[in-house]
Design a protein around this motif. Structure first.
Motif, short mmCIF file in Angstrom:
data_model
loop_
_atom_site.label_atom_id
_atom_site.label_comp_id
_atom_site.label_asym_id
_atom_site.label_seq_id
_atom_site.Cartn_x
_atom_site.Cartn_y
_atom_site.Cartn_z
N HIS A 32 43.67 40.01 42.41
CA HIS A 32 44.59 40.56 41.05
C HIS A 32 45.95 40.60 41.42
O HIS A 32 46.41 40.91 40.53
CB HIS A 32 43.86 41.51 40.48
N LEU A 33 46.54 40.71 42.63
CA LEU A 33 47.78 40.61 42.95
C LEU A 33 48.54 39.67 43.35
O LEU A 33 49.56 39.14 43.01
CB LEU A 33 48.04 41.99 44.01
N THR A 34 47.76 38.76 44.10
CA THR A 34 48.47 37.47 44.78
C THR A 34 47.72 36.42 44.72
O THR A 34 46.39 36.63 44.38
CB THR A 34 48.62 37.85 46.47
N PRO A 35 47.92 35.25 45.06
CA PRO A 35 46.95 34.24 44.85
C PRO A 35 45.66 34.29 45.70
O PRO A 35 45.91 34.82 46.74
CB PRO A 35 47.81 32.90 45.44
N GLY A 36 44.74 33.92 45.23
CA GLY A 36 43.37 34.18 45.96
C GLY A 36 42.33 34.87 44.83
O GLY A 36 42.65 34.98 43.77
N GLY A 37 41.37 35.38 45.65
CA GLY A 37 40.18 35.82 44.59
C GLY A 37 39.09 35.58 45.40
O GLY A 37 38.89 35.33 46.27
N GLY A 38 37.77 35.89 44.49
CA GLY A 38 36.67 35.72 45.12
C GLY A 38 36.37 34.31 45.60
O GLY A 38 35.72 34.37 46.82
N PHE A 39 36.69 33.25 45.04
CA PHE A 39 36.33 32.05 45.52
C PHE A 39 36.99 31.80 46.64
O PHE A 39 36.41 31.05 47.51
CB PHE A 39 36.31 31.08 43.98
N GLN A 40 37.91 31.75 46.56
CA GLN A 40 38.99 31.27 47.82
C GLN A 40 38.98 32.18 48.95
O GLN A 40 38.54 31.57 49.77
CB GLN A 40 40.61 31.40 47.44
N GLY A 41 38.78 33.55 48.72
CA GLY A 41 38.59 34.46 49.92
C GLY A 41 37.10 34.14 50.51
O GLY A 41 36.86 34.08 51.71
N GLY A 42 36.21 33.83 49.44
CA GLY A 42 34.69 33.55 50.02
C GLY A 42 34.68 32.48 50.78
O GLY A 42 34.05 32.27 51.89
N ALA A 43 35.40 31.37 50.57
CA ALA A 43 35.39 30.04 50.94
C ALA A 43 36.07 30.05 52.21
O ALA A 43 35.42 29.77 53.39
CB ALA A 43 36.17 28.76 50.18
N VAL A 44 37.02 30.96 52.43
CA VAL A 44 37.78 30.97 53.98
C VAL A 44 36.91 31.86 54.83
O VAL A 44 36.72 31.42 55.92
CB VAL A 44 39.02 32.14 53.67
N VAL A 45 36.06 33.04 54.13
CA VAL A 45 35.00 33.63 55.19
C VAL A 45 34.06 32.54 55.47
O VAL A 45 33.61 32.67 56.70
CB VAL A 45 34.62 34.79 54.41
N ALA A 46 33.59 31.80 54.80
CA ALA A 46 32.51 30.99 54.94
C ALA A 46 32.94 30.28 56.14
O ALA A 46 32.10 29.64 56.64
CB ALA A 46 31.99 30.22 53.58
N LEU A 123 36.66 44.24 40.98
CA LEU A 123 35.10 44.47 41.32
C LEU A 123 34.29 43.23 41.29
O LEU A 123 33.64 42.76 42.08
CB LEU A 123 34.41 45.47 40.47
N MET A 124 34.75 42.48 40.42
CA MET A 124 34.01 41.12 39.99
C MET A 124 34.71 40.12 41.23
O MET A 124 33.70 39.36 41.84
CB MET A 124 34.43 40.50 38.64
N ASN A 125 35.76 40.33 41.53
CA ASN A 125 36.33 39.52 42.72
C ASN A 125 35.42 39.89 43.94
O ASN A 125 34.89 38.97 44.55
CB ASN A 125 37.85 39.98 42.91
N ILE A 126 35.04 41.18 44.17
CA ILE A 126 34.32 41.39 45.31
C ILE A 126 32.92 40.91 45.36
O ILE A 126 32.43 40.16 46.07
CB ILE A 126 34.39 42.90 45.40
N VAL A 127 32.22 40.92 44.26
CA VAL A 127 30.87 40.48 44.04
C VAL A 127 30.83 38.95 44.02
O VAL A 127 29.85 38.39 44.68
CB VAL A 127 30.21 41.18 42.95
N VAL A 128 31.57 38.23 43.39
CA VAL A 128 31.97 36.78 43.47
C VAL A 128 32.14 36.35 44.66
O VAL A 128 31.49 35.22 45.21
CB VAL A 128 32.88 36.25 42.40
#
Lengths: 154, 116, 84, 121, 90, 173, 91, 99, 505
Positions: A32-46, A123-128
Motif C-alpha cells: 500500500h506504500l510502494t509498487p507491489g502488493g499481494g500478487f507481485q510479491g507472491g509471484a516473487v516468492v513463488a 491485510l488483504m495484500n497479505i492473504v492474497v
C-alpha cells in the motif's frame, strides 16, 4: 532425467532463496506504500520455488501444506471482505481505515509512507499473497513433477 | 508529434494480429499457446497505454514528485488480466502435457479424435 | 520530451520484433527464449508508461514463471515444431 | 561542479563498456567468447551505471537531508548491484556448462581439457 | 541541486539501442545457447535502463522493479541452462 | 545445536535483508535520522522469524557455519577491493580483444586446492567476473575447475586463480 | 410440406433401385440369430434412407467439422469479420 | 481456399482494430498520452486517501473500488490450480506417475 | 445503519459457492463425509438465497447492489464508479434457471461419481463454475463480466478434463480452452475500447454515454460474437459437441448451463446497454441469422450421430438457435408498433424457452448419463433393450424428449408455440424452418428411444443409484409444473424479466 546443476549454481541458489523470499514479503507488506502488493510479491516468492527446483532437481513434498495455505488465504480474503458486510455496510467496504491501531493510521497528501495505514488493504495484500505463493508454487511443482525434472526429497 | 499519437496502439494491434496468425496457421499446440501469450501481451499493453498521460507520474503518493498522476483503473485491470493470463497458460500447457501422454503428439492435426 | 518518444518507439520496435521471432523460430526452446525477451521488453514499456505495479507483475510472472512453465511443458513433449 | 564531472565520467564508462559487450556479442565466433564479452562487459557497465545513480542520489541526499527518499534510492540501487554481482556470473557459468553439455565446442581452441576428460569417461 | 535527468535519459536511449542490437543475436544465434546469451545480455541492459530511468524521472520507488528483474532474470537463465543440460546428458 | 545455528543464520540473513530494504522508508524511532519505526521493527522480526522457520533447511545444507563469524565478513568486504581492481584491469584487456579480435581460446584445468562449496563458488564467480576467464565446469570430486580462457598462456593455476585463492582461503576455508 | 416429402422420396427412390437386387429369390441360408444384438436395429441403420437421401447436403457439413483446433479459431475469426462488416454496413 | 478466407478475415479484423484505435479519442484531439477526461479515475485519485488511508492508488482500486475483480482474479488462480491438479493427477491406467 | 439481510442476497448468491469452494479442499483433508456435506450445504444455501432474492424482487422491486460503498443500496452519482450487481427480474430468471440445474446435477453427482477417487477437486470445480456463472449473470460491470467469464471457462475446462485417463476428454478441454481464452482476450479488447472512449465500465454509465460511433459498433460486434461463441451458436459451435460428450456424464448439463448463462448475458447486454446506441434491426437480424443457422445445422449434424451424448449435444445447439431467433425477432421489432403486436411475445417465448431448455436438457443429459452408467457404452449401435431394466429412466427420458420436441402437453410446447406464433407474424419462413427443425428433433428423440430403450432385453442393465433417480425425478416434477401452469410462469417470472430490461410494452 532430472538435472542437478553444478555446485556453484546450487550454492548461490541456496544463498539467494532467503533474500528472494524476504524481498517478496517486503513487496507484499509494503503494497500500500510502494509498487507491489499481494500478487507481485507472491509471484516473487513463488519464483524461489522455481529456483530450488531448477538448481537441485529435488524438493520436499509440501503439496498438502501449500494446498491448505491456498484455501486458507482465499477464505480469509473473503472473510476480510465480509467484515464490512457484518458491520452493516456492503461487501469490500474498508471499515478499518482510519480507526487507529496497526494499519489504522491516517494519511494525506504527499508523504514518505507510513506502514500503519490502509485499513483492511494491507491485510488483504497479505492473504492474497499467501494464496498466490501457494498457487504458483503448486503449479510449478506439479508441472516439474510431470515433466520429470523433480525428485521428491524425503 | 502527431504521428506518434497512435504508434503504440498500432503496435498493439500488430501484436494481436500476429498472435491470431499463429493460432490460425501454426499446427503445433505449444506454438499456438505462445501465440495466445502474444495476444495477452498485446491486450495488457493496450490497457496500460490507455492509462498513460503525458508527463504525469505513477499513481502512488509515497514521495511522489508531483501531484498529477496517470489513470489508476487500467493498471488494476491489467494486473487482473496478467494473473488470469498465467493461470490460463498453465492450465493449457498441462492439457498439452496430458495430450502428449495419450496421443504421442502435440500436433493439432493428430488431436482430432473428437470430430463430426 | 522528444527523447521520451524516441525511447518508446525503440521499445515498441523491439517488442514487435521479438514477437516476430517467436513466430519465426521452429525450435520451441528458442521461441520460449524469444517470448521471455518479449515480456522483458514489455515490462520495460510498462515502466516507461508509469505503471510500476504492472511492471513488477509482468517481470515476476512473464519473465520467470511463464518461461519456467513453458520449459517444463517443452521438456515433457517435443522440442521442435512440426512432424517427426 | 565536481560531482557533475564524476557523474559524466561514470556514465561514459558505463555506456562504453556496455557497448563493447554488445559489439563482442556480435563479433566473437562462438558461445564461450560471446559469454566473455556479453555477460561480463555488460556487468561491468551496469555496475558503473549503479555507481552513477548511487553518487547522484548520495549527492542529492547530502544537499537535501530531509528528503530521505534519495537515501532510499541509494540503498535500493545497492541491493540491485549486489543482486547483479551475485547472479550474473552464476548465470554465465550455468550457460557455459550447458553449452558444453549440449556439445558446442569452442572454436579455434588450442586445448580443451574438459573434452578430454569427458572422452576418458 | 543538479539536473542530471537529460544525460541519464540519453544513456537509457543508448541502452535501448543496445537492446535492439542484442535482439538481432536472438534472431541470428546459430544454437540455443547463443540465444540464451543474448537474453542474458538483454536482462542486464534492462536492469541498467530501469535504474537509470528511475533516477531520471525522480520516481525513486521504481528501483524496486530493477531488483525484481535482477533476481528473476537469473532464474530464467537457469531454467534454459537446465533444459539444455538435460538435453545434452540424455 | 546445528538446527539452532541453521535457524539463527537464516534468521540473521532475513532480518538483515529486510532491514536494508526498509532503511530510510517512513517514520523513524529517532527524529531526523533515516532509521526504522517501531512498526517496521516489529514486522521485521516477525518476518524474519517466519522466514527462518519455513526455509531454515535450505541455507547451510552441509552444516557449514563458519560464515557466522563476523571477522570473515570483514575480510570478505575487503576482498571486494582487489576483485574490483582485477576487474578493471582485465576489462580493458577484453576491450582490446573485442576491438582487435586477437583471441586464442581454450579450456584449461586448474586445481586451486580449495575444499568447501562456498569457497569454490566464490572462486568460480570471481574468475567468471574477471573477463578473460570463464568457469565452464566444476569437478566436485577432485575439486578441479575447468576454465575457458580467451588467451591461453602457460601455468594456468597461478595466472588465473593465484591471488583469489589466497584471499578466499583466508575467510571461507 | 408434401412437396418436400415427395422430393425426399424421389431422391431416395432413384438410388434405391440401382443398388438393391430386388428380384433375388431366397433359397436357403443360415438360421436367424438368437443373439438380441443381431435382431435389434442399430443407430446407424435407423433413418438410413433419410440421411442417404440428404447426403449431398450432409456430407459437406460433416466434412466441415474437422475437429482441428485451428478450424475452430478459423470459424470464430471469420464470423467475427462477418459480424463486424455486417454491423458496419447496416448502421 | 480456407487460408485465403482466413487471411481476408484477418485483414478485415485488423482494419477494424486499426480504425478503432485511431478513431478512439479523436474528438478530443489527442491519442496516446492524452486520454479522455474520466470522472471515474479523477474520483479515485482524489478520494483514495480519504476513503482508504492508502498511498498506492492502484492498491486502493484493486482492493476497495474494484475489490470484486480481485476476488474473481484470486478465484481464477484457484480454479487454475484445481484444474492443473485435476488434469495432472495420477491416472488410473498409468502406474508410473506416483503421487 | 443496518441493511436488511435480504438486500444483501446477491452477494451471497455469488459468495456462498465461492466460500464453500474454498473450504472444500480443506474439508477433503478431514473426511469424505465432511466434504460431501460442505458441498451439498453450499448448493442448498445458494438455492435458498436465490429464492430469497426472488422473493425480494417480486415483493419490493429490483435494486442495485453497490460493492464497497457505505450503503449498498443507496445510489449516488459516484455509485456506478464501483462494481454493481443488478438484482431484478432478469437476474432472478437467470439465477433460477441455473440453480435448478445445479441442484439437480449436484444430487446426481453423488450417485454417478461415487466410484471415482479424488472427488474434492471435482466438487471444488463444480462450485467454482456455479459461482462463475452466477457472477456473469448478476454483474453489471463489463470488466467484472470478463473476470467471471474466465472463471467459468477455466473451471468448466477442469471439469471436462476430469477423466484424464481418456485422451478425448483432455483434447475436448484443450480445444474449448483455447477458443474461450482467445474470446476472453478479445472481450478484454472491447472493454478497452469502451474504457478508452468513455472512461467508464459500468453498464449504466456506458448505456448513458454511448452515441453510436464507430467504436461502439466495433465493441458491440466483438462482444456479440464472443458471447454467441460461448453460447455455442453455429458456426462457432464446434467446441460444444466435443465438450458435452467428453465431460463426465453428471457434469454435462452444467457445461450446457454455462452456455445458457452467457446467452443471458448477451440478451442483458443488447437489451439493457446497446439498445440506444444502434439500430435495433441490425442486431436483431444478426441474431436471427445466427439462430436459424444454429437450429438447422445443429439438427442436421445430429442426424449423422451414433454417439448418444453427441446427438443430444447437437440437439442442444439447435435449441440455442430457437432462443436466439425468438429474441432476435423481438429485438428487431423494438421501437416499432410491431413490438407491441408480436415482438414482446417473441421475447417472452425466447425467455420461457431458455428456462425450459435449462431444465429439460438437464433431464435429457442426466437420463442419458443413466443409460451410460448402466450399459457402459455410448454407441447407439450397441445399446438396446434398456426399458426392461430401467423403467424410471425410460419414463424420465420420455418426458424430457417430448418436451424438447415440443409435444403439446409439455412445457417445451408452450414456449415453442409462443415462438412460432410471433415469428410467423414477423416472417413466415422462419416459423416454417422452426417447425421443420422441431419435427426432425422429434424424429431424433424417437431414434434414441428406439435404439436405447426398445428392442429385446440385452441383460446389460446395471442398477443405477438412488440419488440419480431422485435428481431426475426432481427435474421431471419441475417440467410437469411448468407444463401445467405456463401462463403463471410467463406472467410471474418472464414478464418481470422483460420489464427489468426496460422494454415492457
Amino acid at each position: 532425467m532430472n538435472v542437478k546443476m553444478s555446485v556453484v549454481v546450487r550454492t548461490v541458489a541456496d544463498i539467494m532463496v532467503v533474500p528472494i523470499v524476504v524481498f517478496g514479503i517486503y513487496l507484499i507488506l509494503h503494497g500500500h506504500l510502494t509498487p507491489g502488493g499481494g500478487f507481485q510479491g507472491g509471484a516473487v516468492v513463488a519464483s524461489s520455488t522455481a529456483l530450488l527446483i531448477v538448481a537441485h532437481g529435488a524438493m520436499k513434498d509440501n503439496k498438502t501444506d501449500l494446498s491448505n495455505m491456498e484455501s486458507t488465504g482465499l477464505t480469509l480474503f473473503f472473510l476480510l471482505a465480509m467484515v464490512g458486510l457484518i458491520m452493516g455496510f456492503s461487501l469490500f467496504y474498508n471499515s478499518l481505515a482510519g480507526t487507529g491501531g496497526i494499519f489504522g493510521g491516517t494519511v494525506s497528501g504527499i508523504n514518505p509512507g507510513y506502514i500503519n495505514t490502509g485499513g483492511t488493504i494491507p491485510l488483504m495484500n497479505i492473504v492474497v499473497g499467501m494464496e498466490v505463493i501457494a498457487a504458483l508454487s503448486l503449479i510449478l511443482w506439479m508441472m516439474a513433477k510431470r515433466s520429470g525434472s523433480l525428485e521428491v526429497e524425503k | 508529434m502527431n504521428w506518434f499519437n497512435f504508434f503504440p496502439l498500432i503496435m498493439v494491434v500488430t501484436l494481436v494480429i500476429m498472435g491470431l496468425y499463429v493460432v490460425l496457421f501454426k499446427k503445433n499446440l505449444i506454438k499456438m499457446i505462445m501465440g495466445i501469450a502474444i495476444i495477452q501481451n498485446g491486450a495488457n499493453l493496450f490497457l496500460v497505454s490507455l492509462a498513460y498521460r503525458e508527463g504525469y507520474v505513477a499513481p502512488i503518493w509515497t514521495s511522489a514528485p508531483a501531484t498529477d498522476m496517470v489513470l489508476p483503473t487500467p493498471h488494476a485491470l491489467t494486473l487482473t488480466s496478467i494473473v488470469i493470463g498465467v493461470a490460463t497458460t498453465a492450465l493449457m500447457l498441462s492439457f498439452v502435457i496430458m495430450l502428449k501422454k495419450h496421443y504421442g503428439s502435440i500436433n493439432s492435426d493428430d488431436a482430432r479424435r473428437c470430430r463430426e | 520530451m522528444m527523447l521520451y518518444y524516441i525511447l518508446q518507439v525503440l521499445i515498441l520496435i523491439g517488442l514487435v520484433s521479438t514477437a516476430a521471432a517467436v513466430i519465426w523460430f521452429k525450435d520451441l526452446i528458442s521461441a520460449a527464449i524469444a517470448l521471455g525477451a518479449s515480456s522483458l521488453i514489455l515490462a520495460l514499456q510498462f515502466y516507461l508508461l508509469r505503471a510500476p505495479d504492472v511492471a513488477i507483475a509482468e517481470a515476476a510472472v512473464g519473465a520467470a514463471l511463464t518461461t519456467a512453465i513453458f520449459i517444463f511443458a517443452i521438456k515433457s513433449t517435443d522440442r521442435t515444431e512440426g512432424y517427426k | 561542479m565536481i560531482v557533475l564531472t564524476i557523474l559524466y565520467i561514470l556514465l561514459a564508462v558505463s555506456i562504453i563498456f556496455n557497448g563493447l559487450g554488445i559489439i563482442g556479442l556480435h563479433r566473437f565466433p562462438d558461445v564461450y567468447t560471446r559469454l566473455h564479452a556479453a555477460t561480463k562487459c555488460t556487468t561491468f557497465g551496469t555496475i558503473f551505471m549503479t555507481f552513477t545513480i548511487m553518487v547522484y542520489g548520495g549527492a542529492m541526499y547530502y544537499w537535501y537531508p530531509a528528503q530521505e527518499q534519495y537515501l532510499n534510492m541509494v540503498i535500493h540501487t545497492f541491493v540491485a548491484l549486489i543482486a547483479i554481482l551475485v547472479t550474473n556470473p552464476t548465470g554465465a557459468h550455468a550457460l557455459a556448462r550447458a553449452a558444453h553439455r549440449v556439445g558446442v565446442h569452442p572454436e579455434k581452441a588450442v586445448l580443451d581439457h574438459l573434452a578430454d576428460k569427458e572422452e576418458k569417461e | 541541486m543538479i539536473d542530471f535527468s537529460y544525460p541519464l535519459l540519453l544513456a537509457v536511449g543508448i541502452f535501448f539501442i543496445y537492446i535492439l542490437i542484442s535482439a538481432i543475436r536472438i534472431f541470428l544465434g546459430p544454437t540455443a545457447p547463443d540465444r540464451a546469451v543474448a537474453l542474458d545480455t538483454i536482462n542486464t541492459m534492462v536492469v541498467a535502463s530501469m535504474v537509470g530511468l528511475g533516477a531520471a524521472t525522480w520516481e525513486t520507488l521504481f528501483i524496486d522493479i530493477a531488483i525484481v528483474y535482477a533476481v528473476l532474470s537469473y532464474i530464467t537463465t537457469l531454467f534454459i541452462a537446465n533444459y539444455l543440460e538435460g538435453v545434452g546428458s540424455k | 545445536m546445528d538446527d539452532f545455528k541453521r535457524f539463527f543464520s537464516t534468521f540473521l540473513l532475513a532480518l538483515g535483508t529486510y532491514l536494508i530494504l526498509t532503511f530510510a522508508a517512513g517514520v523513524s524511532i529517532v527524529e531526523g535520522t533515516p532509521l526504522w519505526g517501531y512498526e517496521q521493527l516489529v514486522l521485521a522480526f516477525s518476518v524474519a522469524l517466519i522466514v527462518a522457520s519455513v526455509t531454515s533447511h535450505i541455507l547451510c545444507r552441509k552444516d557449514d557455519f563458519r560464515m557466522l563469524n563476523p571477522v570473515r565478513w570483514g575480510i570478505m568486504l575487503v576482498y571486494l577491493i582487489p576483485l574490483f581492481i582485477e576487474m578493471v584491469k582485465a576489462n580493458f584487456d577484453v576491450a582490446y580483444r573485442v576491438i582487435t579480435g586477437n583471441i586464442r581460446p581454450g579450456i584449461v584445468r586448474i586445481k586451486p586446492g580449495l575444499e568447501k562449496d562456498l569457497s569454490i563458488t566464490l572462486l568460480a564467480n570471481s574468475i567468471t567476473l574477471t573477463p578473460g576467464t570463464l568457469t565452464v565446469d566444476v569437478d566436485e570430486d577432485k575439486k578441479e575447475l575447468y576454465i575457458h580462457w580467451i588467451k591461453v598462456r602457460k601455468n594456468p593455476t597461478e595466472t588465473i586463480s593465484g591471488r583469489f585463492t589466497k584471499w578466499i582461503r583466508r575467510f571461507a576455508e | 410440406m408434401a412437396l418436400v416429402a415427395y422430393l425426399f422420396y424421389q431422391m431416395g427412390e432413384s438410388s434405391y433401385k440401382k443398388t438393391r437386387l430386388k428380384g433375388d429369390p431366397f433359397i436357403s441360408g443360415n438360421r436367424p440369430s438368437k443373439d438380441p444384438r443381431d435382431i435389434h436395429v442399430g443407430g446407424d441403420n435407423l433413418y438410413w434412407g433419410f440421411t442417404h437421401a440428404l447426403r449431398k447436403y450432409l456430407d459437406p457439413l460433416v466434412e466441415g467439422h474437422t475437429g482441428i483446433v485451428n478450424d475452430y479459431v478459423y470459424w470464430f475469426v471469420v464470423t467475427l469479420a462477418f459480424v463486424l462488416v455486417f454491423l458496419y454496413l447496416l448502421i | 481456399m480456407k487460408k485465403i478466407i482466413a487471411v481476408i478475415a484477418l485483414i478485415v479484423i485488423s482494419a477494424f482494430l486499426f480504425g478503432g484505435v485511431v478513431e478512439m479519442r479523436n474528438q478530443d484531439g489527442g491519442g496516446f498520452g492524452n486520454p479522455v477526461e474520466t470522472e471515474m479515475d479523477e474520483y479515485f485519485l482524489e478520494n483514495s486517501q480519504d476513503h482508504n488511508q492508502v498511498n498506492n492508488v492502484v492498491t486502493a482500486v484493486l482492493f476497495d473500488y474494484r475489490g470484486l475483480d480481485t476476488l474473481g482474479e484470486a478465484t481464477v488462480l484457484f480454479s487454475a490450480v484445481s484444474g492443473v491438479l485435476t488434469v495432472l493427477r495420477k491416472t488410473i491406467s498409468s502406474k508410473e506417475g506416483e503421487e | 445503519m443496518n441493511v436488511d439481510l435480504l438486500l444483501q442476497s446477491p452477494v451471497f448468491i455469488l459468495g456462498i459457492p465461492l466460500l464453500f469452494a474454498f473450504l472444500t479442499p480443506l474439508a477433503d483433508k478431514v473426511s469424505k463425509e465432511l466434504r460431501n456435506a460442505v458441498f451439498i450445504i453450499g448448493l442448498l444455501l445458494t438455492a435458498l438465497f436465490v429464492s430469497l432474492m426472488a422473493y425480494e424482487v417480486y415483493t419490493i422491486g429490483s435494486w442495485t447492489y453497490v460493492f464497497g460503498a457505505e450503503d449498498p443500496t443507496a445510489i449516488t452519482d459516484v455509485s456506478f464508479f464501483r462494481i454493481t450487481f443488478l438484482a431484478d427480474g432478469f437476474a432472478v430468471l437467470a439465477t433460477l434457471t441455473i440453480i435448478i440445474t445445479a441442484v439437480g446435477v449436484g444430487i446426481y453427482s453423488f450417485g454417478n461419481m461415487k466410484d471415482f477417487d479424488d472427488l474434492g477437486k471435482f466438487y471444488t470445480l463444480f462450485l467454482l463454475t456455479l459461482a462463475g456463472v452466477m457472477g456473469m449473470v448478476l454483474t453489471s460491470d463489463l470488466f467484472n463480466l470478463f473476470v467471471w467469464f474466465e472463471v467459468t471457462s477455466i473451471a468448466s475446462c477442469g471439469l471436462i478434463a476430469y477423466h484424464n485417463e481418456r485422451g478425448e476428454s483432455v483434447e475436448a478441454a484443450l480445444k474449448y480452452m483455447i477458443i474461450s481464452v482467445i474470446a476472453g482476450l478479445l472481450l478484454l479488447f472491447s472493454i478497452g475500447f469502451f474504457y478508452g472512449e468513455y472512461g467508464v465500465l459500468n453498464y449504466f454509465l456506458i448505456r448513458d454515454s454511448m452515441d453510436g460511433a464507430f467504436i461502439d459498433i466495433l465493441a458491440i460486434g466483438l462482444v456479440m460474437v464472443i458471447l454467441s461463441m460461448k453460447a455455442s451458436s453455429v458456426p462457432m459451435h464446434m467446441w460444444a459437441p466435443d465438450a458435452y460428450s467428453e465431460a463426465p456424464d453428471s457434469i454435462t448439463p452444467f457445461i450446457a448451463i454455462t452456455s445458457l448463462g452467457s446467452l443471458f448475458v448477451l440478451f442483458r447486454l443488447i437489451f439493457f446497454v446497446f439498445r440506444g446506441a444502434v439500430e435495433p434491426s441490425s442486431i436483431g437480424n444478426l441474431l436471427i441469422i445466427l439462430g436459424v443457422l444454429s437450429m438447422f445445422v445443429g439438427v442436421s449434424m445430429a442426424l449423422k450421430q451414433s454417439d448418444v451424448k453427441r446427438l443430444i449435444a447437437y440437439l442442444s445447439v439447435s435449441q440455442i438457435g430457437y432462443m436466439m431467433m425468438a429474441v432476435g425477432v423481438g429485438f428487431a421489432t423494438l421501437g416499432t408498433a410491431d413490438y407491441g403486436a408480436f415482438g414482446v411475445n417473441a421475447v417472452e417465448g425466447g425467455f420461457f424457452h431458455m428456462i425450459n431448455d435449462g431444465v429439460y436438457k438437464a433431464l435429457l443429459f442426466l437420463s442419458v448419463g443413466g443409460i451410460i452408467y448402466a450399459a457402459d457404452t455410448r454407441d447407439l449401435n450397441r445399446l438396446g433393450g434398456l426399458a426392461h431394466s430401467m423403467p424410471f429412466t425410460t419414463f424420465f427420458f420420455i418426458i424430457g424428449g417430448l418436451s424438447i420436441a415440443g409435444i403439446p402437453p409439455l412445457s417445451g410446447f408452450s414456449s415453442k408455440l409462443l415462438i412460432y406464433k410471433s415469428v410467423y407474424l414477423y416472417n413466415p419462413v422462419l416459423a416454417i424452418i422452426a417447425l421443420v427443425v422441431s419435427i426432425v428433433t422429434l424424429a431424433l428423440i424417437g431414434k434414441i428411444f428406439f435404439n436405447a430403450f426398445l428392442g429385446p432385453d440385452q441383460k446389460i442393465g446395471m442398477k443405477i443409484p438412488r440419488s440419480m433417480i431422485l435428481s431426475m425425478g426432481v427435474l421431471t416434477v419441475i417440467i410437469v409444473i411448468f407444463s401445467l401452469f405456463p401462463n403463471y410462469v410467463v406472467s410471474e417470472i418472464i414478464a418481470p424479466a422483460i420489464e427489468a430490461l426496460g422494454v415492457a410494452v
